[in-house]
Design a protein around this motif. Structure first.
Motif, PDB file in Angstrom:
ATOM      1  N   LYS A 257       0.830  -1.205   0.000  1.00 55.18           N
ATOM      2  CA  LYS A 257       0.000   0.000   0.000  1.00 55.18           C
ATOM      3  C   LYS A 257       0.868   1.260   0.000  1.00 55.18           C
ATOM      4  N   ARG A 258       1.883   1.246   0.840  1.00 59.49           N
ATOM      5  CA  ARG A 258       2.719   2.441   0.984  1.00 59.49           C
ATOM      6  C   ARG A 258       3.489   2.751  -0.287  1.00 59.49           C
ATOM      7  N   PHE A 259       3.977   1.722  -0.987  1.00 60.35           N
ATOM      8  CA  PHE A 259       4.864   1.995  -2.107  1.00 60.35           C
ATOM      9  C   PHE A 259       4.258   1.750  -3.484  1.00 60.35           C
ATOM     10  N   ILE A 260       3.326   0.823  -3.622  1.00 58.75           N
ATOM     11  CA  ILE A 260       2.644   0.685  -4.911  1.00 58.75           C
ATOM     12  C   ILE A 260       1.571   1.755  -5.064  1.00 58.75           C
ATOM     13  N   ASP A 261       0.842   2.018  -3.992  1.00 57.67           N
ATOM     14  CA  ASP A 261      -0.238   3.009  -4.043  1.00 57.67           C
ATOM     15  C   ASP A 261       0.168   4.367  -3.473  1.00 57.67           C
ATOM     16  N   ASP A 262       1.394   4.507  -2.987  1.00 52.88           N
ATOM     17  CA  ASP A 262       1.818   5.745  -2.319  1.00 52.88           C
ATOM     18  C   ASP A 262       0.827   6.155  -1.236  1.00 52.88           C
ATOM     19  N   ASP A 263       0.240   5.179  -0.577  1.00 51.54           N
ATOM     20  CA  ASP A 263      -0.807   5.441   0.415  1.00 51.54           C
ATOM     21  C   ASP A 263      -0.163   5.638   1.785  1.00 51.54           C
ATOM     22  N   THR A 264       0.048   6.890   2.148  1.00 51.95           N
ATOM     23  CA  THR A 264       0.744   7.203   3.398  1.00 51.95           C
ATOM     24  C   THR A 264      -0.101   6.904   4.629  1.00 51.95           C
ATOM     25  N   ARG A 265      -1.359   6.523   4.459  1.00 53.45           N
ATOM     26  CA  ARG A 265      -2.167   6.104   5.603  1.00 53.45           C
ATOM     27  C   ARG A 265      -1.586   4.844   6.251  1.00 53.45           C
ATOM     28  N   TYR A 266      -0.766   4.090   5.497  1.00 53.72           N
ATOM     29  CA  TYR A 266      -0.181   2.847   5.995  1.00 53.72           C
ATOM     30  C   TYR A 266       1.203   3.053   6.602  1.00 53.72           C
ATOM     31  N   GLU A 267       1.716   4.270   6.530  1.00 51.05           N
ATOM     32  CA  GLU A 267       3.030   4.554   7.098  1.00 51.05           C
ATOM     33  C   GLU A 267       3.072   4.261   8.592  1.00 51.05           C
ATOM     34  N   GLN A 268       1.952   4.460   9.267  1.00 54.95           N
ATOM     35  CA  GLN A 268       1.881   4.256  10.717  1.00 54.95           C
ATOM     36  C   GLN A 268       2.233   2.825  11.132  1.00 54.95           C
ATOM     37  N   PHE A 269       2.060   1.863  10.231  1.00 54.35           N
ATOM     38  CA  PHE A 269       2.342   0.465  10.569  1.00 54.35           C
ATOM     39  C   PHE A 269       3.799   0.081  10.292  1.00 54.35           C
ATOM     40  N   LEU A 270       4.536   0.991   9.640  1.00 55.96           N
ATOM     41  CA  LEU A 270       5.926   0.724   9.265  1.00 55.96           C
ATOM     42  C   LEU A 270       6.927   1.616   9.989  1.00 55.96           C
ATOM     43  N   CYS A 271       6.513   2.811  10.320  1.00 58.29           N
ATOM     44  CA  CYS A 271       7.370   3.781  11.014  1.00 58.29           C
ATOM     45  C   CYS A 271       6.568   4.437  12.130  1.00 58.29           C
ATOM     46  N   PRO A 272       7.049   4.387  13.377  1.00 61.58           N
ATOM     47  CA  PRO A 272       8.311   3.792  13.808  1.00 61.58           C
ATOM     48  C   PRO A 272       8.306   2.275  13.676  1.00 61.58           C
ATOM     49  N   ALA A 273       9.470   1.684  13.827  1.00 60.29           N
ATOM     50  CA  ALA A 273       9.633   0.247  13.620  1.00 60.29           C
ATOM     51  C   ALA A 273       8.650  -0.551  14.460  1.00 60.29           C
ATOM     52  N   PRO A 274       7.931  -1.477  13.844  1.00 60.58           N
ATOM     53  CA  PRO A 274       6.985  -2.291  14.607  1.00 60.58           C
ATOM     54  C   PRO A 274       7.684  -3.243  15.572  1.00 60.58           C
ATOM     55  N   ARG A 275       7.007  -3.530  16.649  1.00 58.01           N
ATOM     56  CA  ARG A 275       7.500  -4.465  17.650  1.00 58.01           C
ATOM     57  C   ARG A 275       6.379  -5.431  17.999  1.00 58.01           C
ATOM     58  N   GLY A 276       6.707  -6.568  18.590  1.00 55.78           N
ATOM     59  CA  GLY A 276       5.689  -7.518  19.000  1.00 55.78           C
ATOM     60  C   GLY A 276       6.275  -8.897  19.185  1.00 55.78           C
ATOM     61  N   ALA A 277       5.487  -9.780  19.793  1.00 52.81           N
ATOM     62  CA  ALA A 277       5.967 -11.119  20.109  1.00 52.81           C
ATOM     63  C   ALA A 277       6.307 -11.925  18.864  1.00 52.81           C
ATOM     64  N   ALA A 278       5.685 -11.596  17.724  1.00 52.03           N
ATOM     65  CA  ALA A 278       5.926 -12.357  16.496  1.00 52.03           C
ATOM     66  C   ALA A 278       7.160 -11.879  15.741  1.00 52.03           C
ATOM     67  N   ILE A 279       7.779 -10.785  16.199  1.00 54.48           N
ATOM     68  CA  ILE A 279       8.918 -10.201  15.495  1.00 54.48           C
ATOM     69  C   ILE A 279      10.161 -10.291  16.382  1.00 54.48           C
ATOM     70  N   SER A 280      11.185 -10.985  15.909  1.00 54.10           N
ATOM     71  CA  SER A 280      12.410 -11.093  16.694  1.00 54.10           C
ATOM     72  C   SER A 280      13.375  -9.951  16.400  1.00 54.10           C
ATOM     73  N   GLU A 281      13.250  -9.356  15.221  1.00 50.30           N
ATOM     74  CA  GLU A 281      14.120  -8.229  14.864  1.00 50.30           C
ATOM     75  C   GLU A 281      13.468  -7.439  13.748  1.00 50.30           C
ATOM     76  N   TYR A 282      13.664  -6.128  13.774  1.00 49.72           N
ATOM     77  CA  TYR A 282      13.154  -5.264  12.708  1.00 49.72           C
ATOM     78  C   TYR A 282      14.148  -4.130  12.492  1.00 49.72           C
ATOM     79  N   ARG A 283      14.548  -3.927  11.240  1.00 50.41           N
ATOM     80  CA  ARG A 283      15.419  -2.822  10.877  1.00 50.41           C
ATOM     81  C   ARG A 283      14.740  -2.033   9.754  1.00 50.41           C
TER      82      ARG A 283
END
Length: 289
Positions: A257-283
């Protein structure tokens, strides 16, 4: 310059962002004419189906050229206009059925999705990259749903050697808008010429394409100036992308969504870096350009 070129579309987004005094509906339309669907929420992108009803059509290997056929999943309504599209390749010895769950899940969020079979189940990443591009060419010029696809808004995904193929495709076709290699395998580690925003998804317990020799090296081998991210799945194996996975879906949807559609409404899910039990590392390289 066409408004559908990557530079002009992003300039359009930035220019409209300053028009804060305009009525909300007008501002949204001016900001990005490629937005599709309602404003996203965490629950909406984690759901097994998005807001769009979907259909599918089969492409025979006999009618395909340069790849082994596949299945196209697409939103049934065209009321909001054309859609961006993504082609997805399976891994070594695998068929499209191994990644078919991504078809309706991504399509229901507002994309045309083409899960492909390869010419041979033993095809290497370079060949799979060529086949992903051949599939996109078929989708936009010959398929029965070509009128639903915006040919300037395309991306690629793939699992294992198919993920290595996604990297190859982005190297060969810089006009692609997004790439998501999933537990990818490729003998090439440096991708300094890639200009396509790329989300690398690795798996912590991958014993086939270990993150230390593959996914992490792919991420660091991409240009430092590129919009890129590396997501490592906690406790997951190489085959995590072969079954329905909410974490893979959530961040794949957001990236596309963010890069094919340039839909910045989805930026919130990518920046800042997401965290959670399912993610061991995110850069990442936030903020995105």
């Amino acid at each position: 310059m066409s408004l559908r070129s990557p530079l002009s579309r992003r300039a359009l987004v930035l220019a409209a962002a300053v028009a804060l005094t305009a009525p909300a509906a007008v501002a949204q339309a001016a900001e990005n004419p490629y937005e599709r669907g309602p404003a996203p929420t965490t629950s909406s992108i984690e759901a097994s189906r998005g807001p769009f009803a979907t259909s599918q059509t089969t492409v025979s290997s006999l009618s395909a050229s340069g790849f082994g056929g596949g299945t196209i999943y697409y939103p049934t309504s065209t009321a909001e206009g054309t859609f961006g599209a993504v082609a997805i390749s399976p891994g070594y010895t695998a068929a499209q059925s191994s990644i078919s769950w991504l078809g309706p899940r991504l399509a229901s969020q507002g994309f045309v999705v083409f899960t492909i079979d390869t010419n041979s189940r033993y095809d290497q990443p370079s060949s799979r990259g060529d086949q992903l591009l051949a599939a996109l060419d078929y989708l936009t010029t010959r398929s029965s749903v070509r009128s639903r696809v915006d040919p300037d808004r395309l991306g690629v995904m793939g699992h294992s050697m198919g993920g290595g193929g996604a990297l190859e495709a982005t190297k060969d076709r810089p006009a692609l808008q997004a790439s998501i290699p999933l537990t990818a395998w490729n003998t090439t580690k440096t991708w300094s010429s890639v200009t396509t925003p790329t989300l690398i998804i690795g798996a912590e317990n991958d014993s086939v394409a270990s993150v230390t020799t593959h996914s992490e090296r792919f991420y660091t081998g991409l240009p430092s100036t590129l919009d890129k991210a590396y997501l490592e799945l906690e406790g997951a194996s190489h085959y995590a992308p072969n079954t329905s996975n909410t974490t893979i879906a959530k961040y794949s949807i957001s990236w596309l969504k963010r890069f094919i559609d340039d839909d910045t409404r989805y930026e919130q899910f990518l920046c800042p870096a997401p965290r959670g039990a399912a993610i061991s590392e995110y850069r990442d390289t936030c903020p995105h350009s």
